[in-house]
Design a protein around this motif. Structure first.
Motif, mmCIF file in Angstrom:
data_model
loop_
_atom_site.group_PDB
_atom_site.id
_atom_site.type_symbol
_atom_site.label_atom_id
_atom_site.label_comp_id
_atom_site.label_asym_id
_atom_site.label_seq_id
_atom_site.Cartn_x
_atom_site.Cartn_y
_atom_site.Cartn_z
ATOM 1 N N SER A 22 -48.563 49.528 -5.293
ATOM 2 C CA SER A 22 -48.855 48.278 -6.017
ATOM 3 C C SER A 22 -50.143 47.643 -5.489
ATOM 4 C CB SER A 22 -47.697 47.288 -5.849
ATOM 5 O OG SER A 22 -47.535 46.954 -4.486
ATOM 6 N N ILE A 24 -53.323 46.068 -4.058
ATOM 7 C CA ILE A 24 -54.558 46.557 -3.430
ATOM 8 C C ILE A 24 -54.443 48.050 -3.082
ATOM 9 C CG2 ILE A 24 -55.962 46.349 -1.325
ATOM 10 C CD1 ILE A 24 -55.321 43.256 -1.448
ATOM 11 N N THR A 44 -42.175 52.302 0.083
ATOM 12 C CA THR A 44 -40.746 52.286 0.416
ATOM 13 C C THR A 44 -39.870 52.616 -0.783
ATOM 14 O OG1 THR A 44 -40.832 49.908 0.033
ATOM 15 C CG2 THR A 44 -40.830 50.637 2.325
ATOM 16 N N CYS A 70 -41.590 55.959 2.952
ATOM 17 C CA CYS A 70 -41.562 55.668 4.389
ATOM 18 C C CYS A 70 -41.619 54.166 4.615
ATOM 19 C CB CYS A 70 -42.769 56.339 5.065
ATOM 20 S SG CYS A 70 -43.027 55.857 6.786
ATOM 21 N N ASP A 71 -40.764 53.688 5.501
ATOM 22 C CA ASP A 71 -40.879 52.311 5.987
ATOM 23 C C ASP A 71 -41.818 52.364 7.189
ATOM 24 O OD1 ASP A 71 -40.659 49.944 7.339
ATOM 25 O OD2 ASP A 71 -38.471 49.917 7.398
ATOM 26 N N VAL A 72 -43.004 51.793 7.034
ATOM 27 C CA VAL A 72 -44.041 51.974 8.064
ATOM 28 C C VAL A 72 -43.755 51.199 9.357
ATOM 29 C CG1 VAL A 72 -45.910 52.582 6.485
ATOM 30 C CG2 VAL A 72 -45.493 50.159 7.027
ATOM 31 N N ASN A 98 -52.541 49.559 4.704
ATOM 32 C CA ASN A 98 -52.584 48.474 3.720
ATOM 33 C C ASN A 98 -51.225 47.784 3.541
ATOM 34 O OD1 ASN A 98 -53.465 47.144 0.995
ATOM 35 N ND2 ASN A 98 -51.709 48.429 0.477
ATOM 36 N N SER A 149 -56.579 43.465 6.897
ATOM 37 C CA SER A 149 -56.223 42.196 7.537
ATOM 38 C C SER A 149 -56.175 41.124 6.455
ATOM 39 C CB SER A 149 -57.258 41.890 8.628
ATOM 40 O OG SER A 149 -57.016 40.651 9.220
ATOM 41 N N TYR A 163 -47.563 35.618 9.587
ATOM 42 C CA TYR A 163 -48.523 36.452 8.847
ATOM 43 C C TYR A 163 -49.913 36.382 9.501
ATOM 44 C CZ TYR A 163 -51.050 38.194 4.696
ATOM 45 O OH TYR A 163 -51.850 38.909 3.828
ATOM 46 N N LYS A 167 -52.118 39.395 11.111
ATOM 47 C CA LYS A 167 -53.436 39.767 10.574
ATOM 48 C C LYS A 167 -54.546 39.584 11.610
ATOM 49 C CE LYS A 167 -52.016 41.128 6.547
ATOM 50 N NZ LYS A 167 -52.116 42.537 6.179
ATOM 51 N N GLY A 194 -59.565 37.720 0.668
ATOM 52 C CA GLY A 194 -59.204 36.311 0.483
ATOM 53 C C GLY A 194 -58.025 36.226 -0.459
ATOM 54 N N ILE A 196 -56.438 37.423 -3.669
ATOM 55 C CA ILE A 196 -56.552 38.567 -4.589
ATOM 56 C C ILE A 196 -55.357 38.573 -5.548
ATOM 57 C CG2 ILE A 196 -56.818 41.090 -4.707
ATOM 58 C CD1 ILE A 196 -59.057 39.672 -3.074
ATOM 59 N N THR A 198 -52.514 39.870 -6.978
ATOM 60 C CA THR A 198 -51.482 40.915 -6.837
ATOM 61 C C THR A 198 -50.114 40.228 -6.865
ATOM 62 O OG1 THR A 198 -51.256 40.753 -4.434
ATOM 63 C CG2 THR A 198 -53.003 42.208 -5.236
ATOM 64 N N THR A 201 -49.687 37.299 -4.316
ATOM 65 C CA THR A 201 -50.171 35.943 -4.633
ATOM 66 C C THR A 201 -49.442 35.375 -5.860
ATOM 67 O OG1 THR A 201 -52.053 37.072 -5.657
ATOM 68 C CG2 THR A 201 -52.457 35.964 -3.569
HETATM 69 P P1 NAD Z 1 -48.364 43.992 -2.672
HETATM 70 O O1 NAD Z 1 -47.090 43.289 -2.366
HETATM 71 O O2 NAD Z 1 -48.642 44.418 -4.052
HETATM 72 O O3 NAD Z 1 -48.562 45.263 -1.741
HETATM 73 C C1 NAD Z 1 -47.933 45.442 -0.509
HETATM 74 C C2 NAD Z 1 -47.456 46.860 -0.436
HETATM 75 O O4 NAD Z 1 -46.896 47.118 0.854
HETATM 76 C C3 NAD Z 1 -46.363 47.152 -1.481
HETATM 77 O O5 NAD Z 1 -46.693 48.332 -2.169
HETATM 78 C C4 NAD Z 1 -45.125 47.349 -0.643
HETATM 79 O O6 NAD Z 1 -44.208 48.255 -1.204
HETATM 80 C C5 NAD Z 1 -45.716 47.873 0.656
HETATM 81 N N1 NAD Z 1 -44.802 47.682 1.766
HETATM 82 C C6 NAD Z 1 -44.156 46.554 2.130
HETATM 83 N N2 NAD Z 1 -43.374 46.799 3.174
HETATM 84 C C7 NAD Z 1 -43.505 48.102 3.498
HETATM 85 C C8 NAD Z 1 -42.942 48.944 4.470
HETATM 86 N N3 NAD Z 1 -42.057 48.490 5.359
HETATM 87 N N4 NAD Z 1 -43.323 50.241 4.513
HETATM 88 C C9 NAD Z 1 -44.214 50.726 3.611
HETATM 89 N N5 NAD Z 1 -44.784 49.978 2.647
HETATM 90 C C10 NAD Z 1 -44.428 48.681 2.594
HETATM 91 O O7 NAD Z 1 -49.491 42.992 -2.170
HETATM 92 P P2 NAD Z 1 -51.060 43.228 -1.939
HETATM 93 O O8 NAD Z 1 -51.677 41.913 -2.146
HETATM 94 O O9 NAD Z 1 -51.571 44.407 -2.659
HETATM 95 O O10 NAD Z 1 -51.093 43.514 -0.371
HETATM 96 C C11 NAD Z 1 -51.739 44.627 0.226
HETATM 97 C C12 NAD Z 1 -52.295 44.222 1.581
HETATM 98 O O11 NAD Z 1 -53.333 43.263 1.399
HETATM 99 C C13 NAD Z 1 -51.261 43.551 2.495
HETATM 100 O O12 NAD Z 1 -51.436 44.006 3.813
HETATM 101 C C14 NAD Z 1 -51.619 42.092 2.392
HETATM 102 O O13 NAD Z 1 -51.231 41.372 3.539
HETATM 103 C C15 NAD Z 1 -53.130 42.178 2.258
HETATM 104 N N6 NAD Z 1 -53.765 40.980 1.704
HETATM 105 C C16 NAD Z 1 -53.485 40.582 0.418
HETATM 106 C C17 NAD Z 1 -54.119 39.433 -0.063
HETATM 107 C C18 NAD Z 1 -53.888 38.929 -1.444
HETATM 108 O O14 NAD Z 1 -54.398 37.847 -1.782
HETATM 109 N N7 NAD Z 1 -53.170 39.618 -2.303
HETATM 110 C C19 NAD Z 1 -54.990 38.725 0.754
HETATM 111 C C20 NAD Z 1 -55.228 39.166 2.042
HETATM 112 C C21 NAD Z 1 -54.615 40.309 2.504
#
Ligand code: NAD
Length: 256
Positions: A22, A24, A44, A70-72, A98, A149, A163, A167, A194, A196, A198, A201
């Motif tokens: 999903s 990013i 996961t 995998c649960d990372v 990520n 991050s 969080y 980060k 910042g 994004i 998804t 947010t």
């Molecule tokens: P998202 O929720 O779409 O993506 C997060 C992904 O991490 C999901 O696919 C989820 O299944 C996976 N995940 C969660 N727990 C897990 C686990 N235990 N093992 C394996 N995978 C796992 O959200 P996103 O916005 O795409 O987030 C991606 C990254 O970007 C994250 O690290 C988030 O902190 C970072 N980020 C996002 C934003 C934003 O504004 N969206 C801003 C700064 C940083």
């Protein structure tokens, strides 16, 4: 350089991307595949993984993508993930950490479980995956590690002590690891997105999104693709002299 090779910045590279189903992570997966990389995408949820696999296969990248559940945050599962990865591929050129979650709340009300979960999934996961990635990259005398991050790790944010700590921890971790690995030409960098668009947010709700968007100098939220392009740069030869850095992708929001 021909047009074809210029467009395919990761031709022949092998990448492992966590949180690939999903937001990013999915955008990074698509961009890396478009640029000629083979990708193991990690998540996961098996159903989401199967859906992504179908989507990618229908776009013609049949031999180049594999999903691994995998649960990372689990050492046993990460050990198994890398065992499976190295059954498929001999080398690992690019690791993108990520996967991430939020469990927001004011510190005074935050449960130990919400603290631990965020630290384990966001930060400990980097320790677990990098331990596996380092040795083959050292042997190959090259590699890229890109850890996602957040500007919250640089600026802080009320309601996100867990969080923000995870980060900020990723940044300290990455800067230290870059110094451990630079003599082997393994480059370790962070991206700090910042705001994004998804699922992460979207969960904040429309009102909070509008308030936050008004603070962004470029006047709009970023797209997952904006972050994926930064990851492509850090994974490619175009960033060959950059390590230990934090690339902020936030429309001008964080000014340091
Ligand atoms: P998202 O929720 O779409 O993506 C997060 C992904 O991490 C999901 O696919 C989820 O299944 C996976 N995940 C969660 N727990 C897990 C686990 N235990 N093992 C394996 N995978 C796992 O959200 P996103 O916005 O795409 O987030 C991606 C990254 O970007 C994250 O690290 C988030 O902190 C970072 N980020 C996002 C934003 C934003 O504004 N969206 C801003 C700064 C940083």
């Amino acid at each position: 350089m021909s047009g074809e090779s210029f467009q395919r910045l990761l031709a022949g590279k092998k990448a492992l991307i966590t949180g690939a189903t999903s937001g990013i992570g999915k955008a990074i997966t698509h961009v890396f595949l478009q640029h000629g990389a083979s990708v193991v995408g990690v998540g996961t949820n098996q159903e989401k993984g199967a859906k992504l696999t179908d989507e990618i296969y229908s776009m013609g990248h049949k031999e180049a993508f594999f999903f691994e559940q995998c649960d990372v945050s689990s050492k046993a599962e990460v050990d198994q993930l890398f065992a499976h990865y190295f059954e498929k591929f001999q080398t690992l050129d690019i690791l993108v950490n990520n996967a991430g979650i939020t469990r927001d709340g004011l510190l005074m009300r935050m449960s130990e479980e919400d603290w631990d979960k965020v630290i384990d999934i966001n930060l400990k996961s980097c320790f677990l995956t990098c331990q596996h990635a380092c040795r083959p990259m050292m042997k190959a005398k090259g590699g890229r590690i890109i850890n996602i991050s957040s500007i919250v790790g640089l600026a802080g944010n009320p309601g996100q002590t867990n969080y923000a700590a995870s980060k900020a921890g990723i940044i300290g971790f990455s800067k230290s690891l870059s110094r451990e690995l630079s003599s082997r030409n393994i480059l370790v960098n962070c991206i700090a997105p910042g705001f994004i668009e998804t699922g992460m947010t979207e969960a904040l709700g429309q009102e909070k999104i509008e308030i936050a968007t008004r603070q962004i100098p470029l006047g709009h939220m970023g797209s997952p693709l904006d972050v994926a392009h930064a990851a492509l740069f850090l994974a490619s030869e175009m960033s060959a002299y950059i390590t230990g850095q934090v690339l902020v992708v936030d429309g001008g929001l964080f000014t340091g």
